[in-house]
Scaffold this motif. Structure first.
Motif, short mmCIF file in Angstrom:
data_model
loop_
_atom_site.label_atom_id
_atom_site.label_comp_id
_atom_site.label_asym_id
_atom_site.label_seq_id
_atom_site.Cartn_x
_atom_site.Cartn_y
_atom_site.Cartn_z
N UNK A 139 0.83 -1.21 0.00
CA UNK A 139 0.00 0.00 0.00
C UNK A 139 0.87 1.26 0.00
N UNK A 140 1.91 1.26 0.83
CA UNK A 140 2.77 2.44 0.91
C UNK A 140 3.53 2.67 -0.39
N UNK A 141 3.98 1.59 -1.03
CA UNK A 141 4.74 1.74 -2.28
C UNK A 141 3.89 2.35 -3.37
N UNK A 142 2.66 1.89 -3.49
CA UNK A 142 1.77 2.44 -4.53
C UNK A 142 1.34 3.86 -4.19
N UNK A 143 1.12 4.14 -2.92
CA UNK A 143 0.79 5.51 -2.52
C UNK A 143 1.92 6.46 -2.92
#
Length: 281
Positions: A139-143
């Motif tokens: 989730x953090x990488x795509x955000x």
């Protein structure tokens, strides 16, 4: 308030190079099989000078691989419609929050000090999964790549435009979304769908925020585009879902995006536009 006059006959005759004198930054242009490359070639053919952003390590790690930046730039340079326009390129890891502002400044400096058009085409591929499979890291990488960097690019672009004379024409922002809000959505790519949905959702707010700068903001859903990520029976099955019997090709969304950059689209802003060729999900 007086009504605006109709354009003259001379004004109605289309400028053969509708982006002559304009400058553009296209992100995510690491390979000639991608949408970013097709967009850059269209903008160049319309007369714009173009700065190509690439992050070669990302595409190198993918099955389709990356092209050499000089080959990508050469292909865009071949399409230049205005002999006075130029093509430049540079790298940038947009997961780093300091990079978007540096990239906007580098593009403006390379193209004569001004930036008219921002096409935020980049995205993180892979590192995703179903609701059961995703984790905080995904989730953090795509955000960071798909959403945060786009907003920081728009912020840096807006600050640059604010330094120009009031209501300087030609300001355009185009972001990219996906089919996360259509039919069954994207249940196998939850992190990607979430962040692309955020861009679609913020389009109207950004268009209002940039209206005083005479900048339009629109978001394009290109639908399934054949950029080399699917083959075999799966490729054929998707092709059968289009009334035309074929996938979208990179130049399909590129035609829409480049038109949105012209003065003909000056009255279109705050829109999320599907360019899916009648795709039946």
């Amino acid at each position: 308030m007086p009504r605006l006059p109709h354009p003259t006959s001379e004004e109605l005759r289309r400028e053969p190079l509708p982006l002559r004198g304009r400058t553009a930054l296209v992100t995510g242009a690491s390979r000639r099989g991608g949408i970013g490359y097709a967009v850059a070639r269209r903008l160049a053919a319309y007369g714009a000078s173009v700065y190509l952003h690439h992050h070669v390590p990302h595409d190198t790690a993918m099955p389709w691989g990356a092209d050499r930046p000089e080959e990508v730039a050469a292909g865009v340079r071949e399409a230049l419609g205005d002999p006075d326009a130029r093509v430049a390129d540079g790298p940038g890891d947009l997961s780093d929050p300091a990079v978007p502002a540096r990239l906007v400044r580098a593009a403006a400096d390379a193209l004569g000090g001004r930036l008219d058009i921002l096409v935020a085409n980049h995205a993180l591929s892979g590192s995703d999964g179903t609701l059961d499979a995703i984790d905080a890291g995904m989730l953090d990488a795509h955000w960071a790549v798909d959403t945060r960097s786009v907003l920081l690019l728009v912020q840096a672009y807006a600050r640059l435009r604010a330094a120009l004379p009031p209501r300087t024409p030609g300001g355009r922002v185009v972001m990219m979304t996906s089919g996360q809000d259509i039919a069954a959505g994207m249940p196998g790519e939850i992190a990607y769908a979430l962040q692309k949905g955020a861009l679609a959702s913020v389009t109207r707010s950004l268009s209002t925020a940039l209206a005083d700068l005479a900048v339009t903001v629109n978001t394009v859903n290109p639908g399934p585009v054949d950029t080399g990520y699917m083959t075999g029976d799966d490729h054929a099955a998707v092709a059968a879902m289009f009334p035309a019997g074929r996938w979208g090709v990179p130049d399909d969304p590129a035609r829409l995006i480049s038109w949105l950059a012209t003065d003909e689209a000056a009255w279109i802003t705050g829109q999320v536009i599907d360019s899916e060729g009648g795709f039946r999900r």
